[in-house]
Design a protein around this motif. Sequence first.
Motif, short mmCIF file in Angstrom:
data_model
loop_
_atom_site.label_atom_id
_atom_site.label_comp_id
_atom_site.label_asym_id
_atom_site.label_seq_id
_atom_site.Cartn_x
_atom_site.Cartn_y
_atom_site.Cartn_z
N SER A 78 0.83 -1.20 0.00
CA SER A 78 0.00 0.00 0.00
C SER A 78 0.87 1.26 0.00
O SER A 78 0.61 2.21 -0.74
CB SER A 78 -0.91 0.00 1.23
N ALA A 79 1.92 1.23 0.83
CA ALA A 79 2.76 2.43 0.94
C ALA A 79 3.55 2.67 -0.34
O ALA A 79 3.59 3.78 -0.87
CB ALA A 79 3.70 2.28 2.14
N LEU B 293 3.03 4.72 -6.91
CA LEU B 293 3.51 5.72 -7.86
C LEU B 293 4.16 6.88 -7.12
O LEU B 293 5.03 7.55 -7.67
CB LEU B 293 2.34 6.22 -8.71
N GLY B 294 3.75 7.08 -5.87
CA GLY B 294 4.33 8.15 -5.06
C GLY B 294 5.85 8.06 -5.00
O GLY B 294 6.54 9.07 -5.01
N SER C 12 0.14 6.20 3.06
CA SER C 12 -1.29 5.86 2.87
C SER C 12 -2.11 6.14 4.12
O SER C 12 -2.94 5.32 4.50
CB SER C 12 -1.47 4.39 2.49
N THR D 248 -7.30 3.93 5.03
CA THR D 248 -6.71 2.74 4.40
C THR D 248 -6.06 1.85 5.46
O THR D 248 -6.24 0.64 5.47
CB THR D 248 -5.63 3.15 3.39
N ALA E 104 -0.76 -0.34 -4.22
CA ALA E 104 -1.37 0.86 -3.64
C ALA E 104 -2.86 0.93 -3.97
O ALA E 104 -3.70 1.18 -3.10
CB ALA E 104 -0.65 2.11 -4.15
N ILE F 92 -6.40 1.16 -1.60
CA ILE F 92 -7.35 2.29 -1.63
C ILE F 92 -8.76 1.77 -1.95
O ILE F 92 -9.74 2.15 -1.34
CB ILE F 92 -6.96 3.37 -2.66
N MET G 111 -6.19 14.39 3.53
CA MET G 111 -5.41 13.42 4.30
C MET G 111 -4.83 14.03 5.58
O MET G 111 -4.96 13.45 6.65
CB MET G 111 -4.33 12.77 3.43
N1 PFF Z 1 1.13 5.31 -0.83
C1 PFF Z 1 0.78 5.32 -2.20
C2 PFF Z 1 1.93 5.88 -3.04
O1 PFF Z 1 2.87 6.42 -2.48
O2 PFF Z 1 1.84 5.83 -4.26
C3 PFF Z 1 -0.47 6.08 -2.53
C4 PFF Z 1 -1.62 5.83 -1.61
C5 PFF Z 1 -2.03 4.53 -1.32
C6 PFF Z 1 -2.28 6.89 -1.05
C7 PFF Z 1 -3.07 4.29 -0.46
C8 PFF Z 1 -3.34 6.67 -0.19
C9 PFF Z 1 -3.72 5.38 0.08
F1 PFF Z 1 -4.72 5.18 0.88
#
Ligand code: PFF
Length: 455
Positions: A26-27, A30-31, A234, A239, A325, A329, A393
């Motif tokens: 999850s973490a 694409l971020g 996240s 989440t 990820a 979500i 967030m």
């Molecule tokens: N953490 C994910 C990223 O860095 O791409 C994006 C993300 C996942 C944001 C899950 C929020 C979430 F609930």
Amino acid sequence: METAKAVKARDSFTTGLGVIAATLGSAVGLGNIWKFPALTGLNGGAAFIIVYLLSTLMAGLPVMIAELMLGRRSKSDALTTFRVLHPKRETWSLIGAAGVLSAFLILAFYTEVAGWVFAYIFKAASGSILSADPKVTSAAFEKLIADPVQSVFWQCAVIVFVGAIIVMGVAKGIEKTTKRLMPVLFLILVMIGVRSLMLPGAAQGLDFLFRPDFSKVTGAVVLTAMGLAFFKLSVGMGTMITYGSYFRDDQNVPMTALRVMLADLTVSILAGIAIFPAVFTFGFKPEAGPSLLFITIPAVFSQMPFGNVFVVLFFVLGAIAATGAMLSIMEVPVAYLHQRFGVSRFKATAATGILLALIGSTAALSNSVLANFKLFGMTMFDLYDFLTSNLLMPVGGLFICIFVGWVWGEQKVRGALSNDGRLQNSAVISIFFFLVKYVAPITIGVILLRGLKII
Ligand code: PFF
């Protein structure tokens, strides 16, 4: 039989490794590839990383631990959790409701970028986007995003793909998939990183990424760093509450969160190391956002020996990261519909997918049909991104801290985080409680108000 049905175990993660894989899945997303390296390079290098780390330690990580803890205690989705843990006041479940809204808004633009990534795997494999000339790669990207049919098609394909894994369930779908994909992701990342470090521009790339320039760190940049800390982990939108509800009772929550945070940071830094040396070697300008990923990367990588293989690998990496990820979500509304209304996972996923395709299309079309439709000067794509990372967030995280620190209280926190006395971690809990009660809410509050120029 009746009773057996009634006490039927809730679908959940089955092994300690599975918990880590799913949570890290999850973490990492694409971020790490699209936001972290570019934001770091553009906002002061190591100076930005320090602000990002401080925001992570003072706000992101405490909120992550808080969410996982609440979810595991309530064994419920993001909305129901607050009803279960504090039945006297229904209003707290608004945090969960805001989380479901954030989930849709993030997915609206995230599935679009993921759609481009998926499309690029095929385009790179067929050679159609490979060129050393950025004008050519830029034209190829423009063609994709300005085509409403292709944009919507790839977004829907991604939604169906992620939905299909979600329908398989928490253990058999999410856990199994992330457990397989996470090692592959690390392997590809290290391969590309090593390749990139062997290029002549490596020193310049590392310099861009790490040289500290504190003059760039303004109030807005600090808000961006904190928004990134929330987006990366996240947190702030339920989440981690949802995933926490699938945690085993013997899982050490603070340690798991810390490990995931460190592994995620490692991926971010490795991604920067994979990207920037190559960018500088071939004389490109480091740019933020989609253009770095879809215009610069193909142009840069196709100049290296075996470059075509590395471009394909790079987008496979992106697709894997995005999938873990997106699973987390999408699970937020699916878990809610499944638990609250008793509908099957299939129906809950189908309903979520259809609504998402509708909202998402406004982001998908924001480079074509809806290019001139702007609110607050932003296209829908940019607006959803800004609203979630920089507002929803952090605000969600703020209220989660207030709930845990001031409403739920220290005694319950101690019980929950020590696994009801089975773990000897009272010092860790004391630090956490101090952070969540005082440090995190004040940090989030001040950064939000300054970043939005209210104070
Ligand atoms: N953490 C994910 C990223 O860095 O791409 C994006 C993300 C996942 C944001 C899950 C929020 C979430 F609930």
